[in-house]
Scaffold this motif. Structure first.
Motif, PDB file in Angstrom:
ATOM      1  N   HIS A  10      40.814  44.549  31.862  1.00 10.52           N
ATOM      2  CA  HIS A  10      39.930  43.617  32.560  1.00 10.52           C
ATOM      3  C   HIS A  10      39.217  42.699  31.566  1.00 10.52           C
ATOM      4  CE1 HIS A  10      38.295  42.167  36.205  1.00 10.52           C
ATOM      5  NE2 HIS A  10      37.052  42.398  35.861  1.00 10.52           N
ATOM      6  N   SER A  19      50.228  40.273  30.562  1.00  8.20           N
ATOM      7  CA  SER A  19      51.047  39.563  31.558  1.00  8.20           C
ATOM      8  C   SER A  19      52.239  38.900  30.885  1.00  8.20           C
ATOM      9  CB  SER A  19      50.234  38.478  32.274  1.00  8.20           C
ATOM     10  OG  SER A  19      49.076  39.025  32.808  1.00  8.20           O
TER      11      SER A  19
ATOM     12  N   GLU B   2      38.917  33.483  26.289  1.00  8.09           N
ATOM     13  CA  GLU B   2      37.848  34.316  25.739  1.00  8.09           C
ATOM     14  C   GLU B   2      38.076  35.773  26.084  1.00  8.09           C
ATOM     15  OE1 GLU B   2      34.157  32.678  26.950  1.00  8.09           O
ATOM     16  OE2 GLU B   2      34.630  30.712  26.124  1.00  8.09           O
ATOM     17  N   THR B   3      37.209  36.613  25.556  1.00  8.11           N
ATOM     18  CA  THR B   3      37.418  38.047  25.799  1.00  8.11           C
ATOM     19  C   THR B   3      36.317  38.670  26.644  1.00  8.11           C
ATOM     20  OG1 THR B   3      36.336  38.430  23.714  1.00  8.11           O
ATOM     21  CG2 THR B   3      38.742  38.561  23.724  1.00  8.11           C
ATOM     22  N   LYS B   4      35.470  37.842  27.233  1.00  9.23           N
ATOM     23  CA  LYS B   4      34.413  38.389  28.083  1.00  9.23           C
ATOM     24  C   LYS B   4      35.066  39.126  29.232  1.00  9.23           C
ATOM     25  CE  LYS B   4      31.466  34.465  27.338  1.00  9.23           C
ATOM     26  NZ  LYS B   4      31.214  33.162  27.911  1.00  9.23           N
ATOM     27  N   ASN B   5      34.546  40.289  29.617  1.00 14.52           N
ATOM     28  CA  ASN B   5      35.178  40.947  30.747  1.00 14.52           C
ATOM     29  C   ASN B   5      34.234  41.130  31.925  1.00 14.52           C
ATOM     30  OD1 ASN B   5      33.668  42.891  29.610  1.00 14.52           O
ATOM     31  ND2 ASN B   5      35.421  44.139  28.893  1.00 14.52           N
ATOM     32  N   LEU B   8      34.784  38.405  34.809  1.00 15.25           N
ATOM     33  CA  LEU B   8      36.122  38.211  35.369  1.00 15.25           C
ATOM     34  C   LEU B   8      36.182  38.760  36.801  1.00 15.25           C
ATOM     35  CD1 LEU B   8      38.607  36.997  33.910  1.00 15.25           C
ATOM     36  CD2 LEU B   8      39.349  39.307  33.437  1.00 15.25           C
ATOM     37  N   SER B   9      36.320  37.843  37.768  1.00 10.06           N
ATOM     38  CA  SER B   9      36.409  38.312  39.152  1.00 10.06           C
ATOM     39  C   SER B   9      37.859  38.687  39.459  1.00 10.06           C
ATOM     40  CB  SER B   9      35.954  37.212  40.096  1.00 10.06           C
ATOM     41  OG  SER B   9      36.910  36.182  40.094  1.00 10.06           O
ATOM     42  N   ALA B  10      38.071  39.330  40.622  1.00  4.81           N
ATOM     43  CA  ALA B  10      39.434  39.713  41.006  1.00  4.81           C
ATOM     44  C   ALA B  10      40.326  38.480  41.080  1.00  4.81           C
ATOM     45  CB  ALA B  10      39.402  40.433  42.348  1.00  4.81           C
ATOM     46  N   GLN B  11      39.778  37.402  41.640  1.00  6.86           N
ATOM     47  CA  GLN B  11      40.561  36.175  41.771  1.00  6.86           C
ATOM     48  C   GLN B  11      40.921  35.595  40.401  1.00  6.86           C
ATOM     49  OE1 GLN B  11      41.948  35.027  44.623  1.00  6.86           O
ATOM     50  NE2 GLN B  11      43.010  33.665  43.202  1.00  6.86           N
ATOM     51  N   SER B  13      41.211  37.275  37.635  1.00  4.78           N
ATOM     52  CA  SER B  13      42.235  38.142  37.040  1.00  4.78           C
ATOM     53  C   SER B  13      43.613  37.756  37.545  1.00  4.78           C
ATOM     54  CB  SER B  13      41.990  39.606  37.404  1.00  4.78           C
ATOM     55  OG  SER B  13      40.820  40.034  36.815  1.00  4.78           O
ATOM     56  N   LEU B  14      43.691  37.551  38.866  1.00  6.84           N
ATOM     57  CA  LEU B  14      44.974  37.155  39.448  1.00  6.84           C
ATOM     58  C   LEU B  14      45.449  35.824  38.886  1.00  6.84           C
ATOM     59  CD1 LEU B  14      45.204  37.794  43.285  1.00  6.84           C
ATOM     60  CD2 LEU B  14      46.638  38.680  41.463  1.00  6.84           C
ATOM     61  N   VAL B  16      44.793  34.598  35.932  1.00  9.19           N
ATOM     62  CA  VAL B  16      45.286  34.816  34.557  1.00  9.19           C
ATOM     63  C   VAL B  16      46.720  35.334  34.610  1.00  9.19           C
ATOM     64  CG1 VAL B  16      45.027  36.222  32.477  1.00  9.19           C
ATOM     65  CG2 VAL B  16      43.005  35.249  33.555  1.00  9.19           C
ATOM     66  N   ILE B  17      46.936  36.342  35.465  1.00  7.87           N
ATOM     67  CA  ILE B  17      48.278  36.952  35.543  1.00  7.87           C
ATOM     68  C   ILE B  17      49.314  35.918  35.982  1.00  7.87           C
ATOM     69  CG2 ILE B  17      49.684  38.684  36.752  1.00  7.87           C
ATOM     70  CD1 ILE B  17      47.081  40.403  36.914  1.00  7.87           C
ATOM     71  N   MET B  20      49.998  33.208  33.298  1.00  6.67           N
ATOM     72  CA  MET B  20      50.758  33.707  32.147  1.00  6.67           C
ATOM     73  C   MET B  20      52.218  33.957  32.518  1.00  6.67           C
ATOM     74  SD  MET B  20      49.031  33.829  29.393  1.00  6.67           S
ATOM     75  CE  MET B  20      47.972  32.455  29.767  1.00  6.67           C
ATOM     76  N   ILE B  21      52.434  34.488  33.724  1.00  7.62           N
ATOM     77  CA  ILE B  21      53.815  34.753  34.153  1.00  7.62           C
ATOM     78  C   ILE B  21      54.552  33.427  34.304  1.00  7.62           C
ATOM     79  CG2 ILE B  21      55.222  35.599  36.100  1.00  7.62           C
ATOM     80  CD1 ILE B  21      53.260  37.996  36.221  1.00  7.62           C
TER      81      ILE B  21
END
Lengths: 94, 195
Positions: A10, A19, B2-5, B8-11, B13-14, B16-17, B20-21
């Motif tokens: 996270h 990813s 950045e690396t702040k965690n 990071l909301s669920a949206q 995170s999605l 980012v994924i 990147m994909i």
């Protein structure tokens, strides 16, 4: 009750790296740096964290005189990533 | 990145994924080298053999033109090794692509080696798997001319069953030029445009 999201994944940069590695067989440090738009120092620290957790393997080698750092996701990393995405799905459904 | 965690909301995170994909999706190697190398060699072998027979130019030695395939394998091996070393990312699709063509080479090798047992109907047999590998390569790298190339090999392969061996060689030569070399050059041009 919702499960807690894996704190190791996270984080924007570590999640980005994972990813990318999920979609690739292996990737060089320069590739990850370019795609995540991060600094070498920061990326290096985050890769070490993922490696210490056993989510990725880091292999150092040379191509001629050029040093190479190759990263690969491990089975443990794949499982953690899948769990993270499933938990994320629960959060969004809620 | 950045690396702040904590922020990071669920949206997010999605996002980012998925981003990147999406970045990783364009990473299948779109090398035209192999298509041009093999396209030229197989075209020269087929057409060279055909014209040597037809023009009675040392017809006895015509089959030896296929020996060109041996240094081609060597060139491919050297180039492949170098490319693997220089590649900064290896995808599953790159691996699939590589093994698809190795499997294809293994599949067609017996037809080449034991052509006499097939009454030299070699092209009829080998063009079908070549068509399959070309078509699937087109799917992997999302390049339509290779899909048409694959279909053309299938059509040429079926046509060959109705042709005498010498005309099969001509059909093979034409199929390689249209189904392999032309898409190979189109792929190279597109790569140069994208660069």
């Amino acid at each position: 009750m919702l499960k807690e999201l894996d704190p190791l994944l996270h984080s924007q940069l570590r999640l980005g790296v994972m990813s990318l590695l999920m979609s690739a067989e292996s990737a060089e440090f320069v590739y990850l740096k370019e795609k995540t738009n991060s600094t070498a120092g920061n990326l290096s620290v985050q890769l070490d964290k993922l490696s210490e957790a056993g989510y990725i393997t880091i292999e150092k080698s040379f191509n001629g005189k050029k040093p190479l750092t190759t990263c690969k996701v491990t089975k443990k990393g794949i499982k953690a990533f899948e769990e993270y995405v499933n938990t994320l799905r629960d959060y969004i459904k809620k | 990145m950045e690396t702040k965690n904590d922020s990071l909301s669920a949206q997010q995170s999605l996002d980012v994924i998925t981003s990147m994909i999406r970045q990783a999706q364009g990473n299948v190697s779109r090398s035209s080298f192999y298509f041009l190398l093999w396209g030229w060699v197989i075209a020269i072998c087929n057409l060279g053999m055909y014209f040597m027979y037809k023009l009675h130019f040392y017809p006895r030695y015509a089959p030896y033109i296929w020996l060109l395939v041996l240094p081609t394998y060597l060139a491919m091996f050297i180039y492949g090794r170098k490319q693997e070393k220089d590649r900064i990312v290896k995808t599953h699709l790159d691996q699939i692509s590589k093994w698809l063509w190795i499997s294809m080479a293994i599949t067609i090798a017996p037809a080449w080696l034991f052509g006499d047992k097939l009454n030299w109907m070699i092209n009829a047999v080998i063009m079908m798997p070549i068509g399959a590998a070309t078509f699937v390569s087109g799917i992997i790298i999302r390049f339509k001319p290779l899909l048409y190339g694959g279909i053309l090999f299938w059509v040429a392969g079926i046509t060959c069953y109705f042709l005498p061996p010498i005309d099969q060689i001509l059909a093979g030569g034409i199929a390689v030029v249209l189904g392999y070399l032309i898409p190979g050059y189109m792929l190279r041009n597109q790569r140069e445009k994208d660069a």
